[in-house]
Design a protein around this motif. Sequence first.
Motif, short mmCIF file in Angstrom:
data_model
loop_
_atom_site.label_atom_id
_atom_site.label_comp_id
_atom_site.label_asym_id
_atom_site.label_seq_id
_atom_site.Cartn_x
_atom_site.Cartn_y
_atom_site.Cartn_z
N MET A 104 0.87 -1.16 -0.07
CA MET A 104 0.01 -0.10 -0.12
C MET A 104 0.96 1.27 -0.02
N TYR A 105 1.76 1.42 0.97
CA TYR A 105 2.77 2.60 0.94
C TYR A 105 3.55 2.76 -0.48
N LYS A 106 4.02 1.39 -0.81
CA LYS A 106 4.55 1.73 -2.04
C LYS A 106 3.78 2.14 -3.06
N PHE A 107 2.79 1.54 -3.42
CA PHE A 107 1.73 2.38 -4.22
C PHE A 107 1.38 3.92 -4.29
N MET A 108 1.31 4.11 -2.78
CA MET A 108 0.81 5.53 -2.60
C MET A 108 1.93 6.55 -2.81
N GLU A 109 3.30 5.98 -2.76
CA GLU A 109 4.42 6.95 -3.30
C GLU A 109 4.42 6.91 -4.69
N LYS A 110 4.07 6.24 -5.34
CA LYS A 110 4.18 5.93 -6.92
C LYS A 110 3.18 6.77 -7.47
N PRO A 139 0.31 9.04 -6.22
CA PRO A 139 -0.14 9.86 -4.93
C PRO A 139 -1.65 10.43 -5.01
N GLY A 140 -2.06 10.29 -6.24
CA GLY A 140 -3.58 10.88 -6.30
C GLY A 140 -4.51 9.74 -6.35
N VAL A 141 -4.21 8.41 -6.56
CA VAL A 141 -5.33 7.42 -6.71
C VAL A 141 -5.68 7.15 -5.38
N PRO A 142 -6.86 6.86 -5.18
CA PRO A 142 -7.22 6.26 -3.81
C PRO A 142 -6.97 4.96 -3.47
N VAL A 143 -6.58 4.49 -2.53
CA VAL A 143 -6.19 3.22 -2.00
C VAL A 143 -7.09 2.49 -1.05
N TYR A 144 -7.74 1.31 -0.98
CA TYR A 144 -8.42 0.70 -0.07
C TYR A 144 -7.77 -0.52 0.58
N GLN A 145 -7.55 -0.67 1.71
CA GLN A 145 -6.95 -1.93 2.55
C GLN A 145 -8.21 -2.32 3.26
N ASN A 146 -8.32 -3.85 2.90
CA ASN A 146 -9.59 -4.41 3.60
C ASN A 146 -9.21 -5.86 3.90
N TYR A 147 -9.78 -6.22 4.78
CA TYR A 147 -9.53 -7.56 5.66
C TYR A 147 -10.82 -8.48 5.39
N GLN A 148 -10.87 -9.49 4.73
CA GLN A 148 -11.81 -10.37 4.77
C GLN A 148 -11.50 -11.66 5.34
#
Length: 153
Positions: A92-98, A100-109
């Motif tokens: 998630m952090y790697k993606f957010m660095e690369k 920055p404007g794209v929303p990221v959703y972390q989910n646990y199922q």
Amino acid sequence: MKKFFLILFTIIACFNLQGQETLKPVRLPIIDELQYVREGDGTVIVNQDSTITMLHSLRYLQNAKSPGLDGYRIRIFFELGQFARQNSEEVMYKFMEKYPGVPVYQNYQNPYWKISVGDYRTKEEALKFYHEILVEFPKAFIIPERINFPPLN
């Protein structure tokens, strides 16, 4: 004795009676806005059956319970295991660095940790971004999901 049981039965039956519940139509803000009288403007009168008003109200309340719309996201991480949460945060952090404007959703199922990105109305929009990130996230795939309302361009 028969009269006693008849009276007792009648009393018990009266306590068990319940009226039929009806849904009261909720006035929608758009109807109120249309019918609001402003000086110098025309007048709008909405004549419709109460069933239509009730159906609009139900639809309005249903949409309020689950905001958003049907669309697509790109799943870049999907894993289970002892270190899945830690790995998901790293991705998630790697993606957010690369990106920055794209929303990221972390989910646990249970038992999976998942990371999804983007809010795309159409599959074509998702495919365009999918091809951009495929080199860095080769396990990525597109999923249909309930998305947040993306900004209008």
